[in-house]
Design a protein around this motif. Structure first.
Motif: not given
Length: 553
Positions: A73-77, A161-164, A60-65
């Motif tokens: 999100x967890x698997x991508x982290x 924390x994973x998103x940060x 993704x370009x912007x992970x938060x969106x």
């Protein structure tokens, strides 16, 4: 994909006849799953089970969106974290330490120094090997640096924390870039092609960070592929067409798929989301809000529980403190009671001692008065004794003078006696001579009678001679008698002087003892220790010395 496989397996299970199947193993970043799938027309590898890795193909370009669901999100982290640790994505040492602190926060929660003791990260892989080898630091030193950042993330939940972590990772130069070896034109110049969510990039073989040339998706009009040749036509017709070559057919198909997929996603991101996506985002937003509220509630409950525990600990500590204070107070009370009893006993003893001292002081005063009277008597007796001594000395002097006078008289008398004896001897000799000359003696006749005048002279001489002999005897007897009397008087006087001297010495000793006793009593009455008392006796010594001189025989 997993849902479709499970659905198809359920449908196949309804059939009476069991078709031929093959085992499939799907490996995600945090789990492994195995399925049995029906054999279709495509060729199936003979490996059993057939392994598939479930990974994100397009970043993704912007992970938060774009990362809507928490599991995605967890698997991508986990995928991005592994690529950073495997050095597929370059990361500076400072950013690596910061990312490691967020990974620790996501795994262990809030930092607790009582629970997270030194060495708790020893089994975790948190930094790329390149970073570890770049600096001469021990594992404990790296852990200390990571823990310092980790302690700052208190209150951050795992998904946050994973998103940060992902927000920092998406800004890295190699994030989401797939690299392929290519050549340009017919010169066979080795280059690298990078495909990511932003576009296509051309790199030198030795540098994957800074591209030599970039073609953003918004500036590409067309990408064509013919066997080994790729052609990139810019949207601006004035720019040159870029061609490159890839020798592997399978790789070329993958490049084409990545280009199509990333371009399609790039265009979709710039359009309004579909209703399905909007619903998913709304649900995800609501879910995040709900979880945030739950986390806040849990945080408040945790805080309240911690405050309650702290209050409980404080109350227990205060209780223990009060118990200690009560125990100390009881001990102090007992000590004070014992001290009071001891002081009362001491006061009673002091009072008795005071009475005893007062009694002793009265006795001492009486003794002092008695000793003063005794001292006065002693002084009077001493004065009388000294007077007697002076009289004895005077008597001794008189006796000595008299003895000397008597001695001189005796000497004169002895001299006179000697002279008288000499005169008597000469007179007798002369008388004999006269008698022989005048009247010769006959042997047969009596001597004739002397004349009358001669008779008178002869009688006078005889009387005179007889008188001198009697005087000498009488004088010698008187001298001898006086000498004996003098010796007796001298001996008697010596005995009296000796007695007088012994009496004086005893009086002196008694006087010293009385004065010492008087001084001791005064000191006890005043509370001082007695000191030695010295009594001058120079006068007594002088008198006794004088007596010793006169008493010599």
């Amino acid at each position: 994909l997993a849902g479709k496989l499970i659905l198809k397996m359920s449908i196949l299970g309804l059939k009476k006849k069991q078709p031929k199947t093959f085992k499939v193993k799907v490996i995600t970043m945090d789990a492994e799953m195995e399925f049995s799938c029906e054999v279709l027309d495509q060729e199936v590898p003979k490996d059993s089970p057939i392994t598939f890795h479930f990974l994100a193909k397009f970043f993704p370009e912007k992970v938060e969106e774009e990362l809507v669901q928490e599991i995605t999100q967890h698997l991508f982290f986990l995928q991005v974290k592994k690529q950073i640790l495997d050095e597929e994505i370059f990361c500076s040492p400072e950013a690596s330490v910061l990312l490691a602190s967020y990974a620790v926060q996501a795994k262990y929660g809030d930092y607790d120094p009582n629970f997270h003791k030194p060495g708790f990260l020893a089994q975790d892989e948190l930094l790329p090997k390149r970073v570890l080898m770049q600096y001469q630091m021990t594992a404990d030193m790296w852990e200390e640096k990571i823990t310092a950042w980790y302690a700052e993330h208190r209150g951050i939940a795992r998904d946050e924390a994973e998103m940060d972590y992902l927000k920092i990772a998406q800004d890295l130069e190699m994030y989401g870039v797939s690299y392929f070896a290519i050549t340009q034109n017919k010169r066979d110049t080795d280059l690298l092609l990078g495909v990511d969510a932003q576009g296509l990039h051309i790199y030198s073989p030795n540098s994957k960070l800074n591209p030599n040339k970039s073609f953003p998706w918004s500036g590409i009009r067309n990408i064509s592929y013919s066997e080994k040749e790729f052609t990139i036509k810019p949207l601006d017709k004035k720019k040159d067409v870029f061609k490159f070559y890839s020798s592997q057919l399978r790789v070329n198909k993958l490049i084409l798929q990545l280009c199509i997929g990333n371009h399609d996603l790039f265009m979709r991101r710039r359009k309004v989301d579909s209703i399905e996506v909007q619903q998913m985002k709304a649900q995800a937003k609501e879910e995040k809000a709900r979880k945030k509220v739950e986390r806040q509630i849990l945080a408040r409950e945790k805080q309240m529980r911690e405050e309650a525990e702290r209050a409980k600990e404080e109350m227990e500590r205060r209780l223990f403190q009060l118990q200690d204070e009560a125990r100390l107070a009881n001990e102090a009370l007992l000590r004070s009671e014992e001290t009071a009893d001891l002081l009362a006993e001491k006061a009673q003893i002091a009072e008795e001692e005071a009475k005893l001292l007062a009694h002793k002081a009265a006795e001492a005063e009486q003794e002092r008065q008695r000793l003063e009277v005794t001292a006065m008597k002693t002084k009077e007796e001493k004065r009388l004794m000294e007077q007697k001594m002076r009289e004895a000395e005077q008597l001794a002097v008189k006796l000595v003078e008299q003895s000397e006078r008597r001695s001189k008289e005796a000497d004169h008398l002895k001299q006179d006696l000697t002279e008288a004896k000499d005169a008597e001897r000469r007179a007798k000799q002369k008388l004999l001579e006269i008698t022989k000359t005048t009247y010769p003696v006959s042997a047969y006749s009596t001597p004739p009678a002397p004349p009358e005048a001669g008779d008178f002279a002869y009688e006078s001489a005889s009387v005179r001679l007889d008188f001198k002999d009697s005087d000498m005897k009488r004088l010698s007897m008187e001298i001898e008698r006086e000498r004996l009397e003098y010796m007796e008087k001298s001996k008697h006087l010596q005995d009296q002087l000796k007695e007088l001297k012994s009496e004086i010495e005893s009086l002196k000793l008694e006087e010293q003892q009385q004065q010492a006793s008087l001084y001791s009593l005064r000191s006890e009455a005043r509370g001082f220790a007695p000191e030695p008392l010295y009594i001058p006796h120079s006068n007594v010594s002088m008198h006794t010395g004088g007596l010793a001189t006169f008493l010599k025989p």
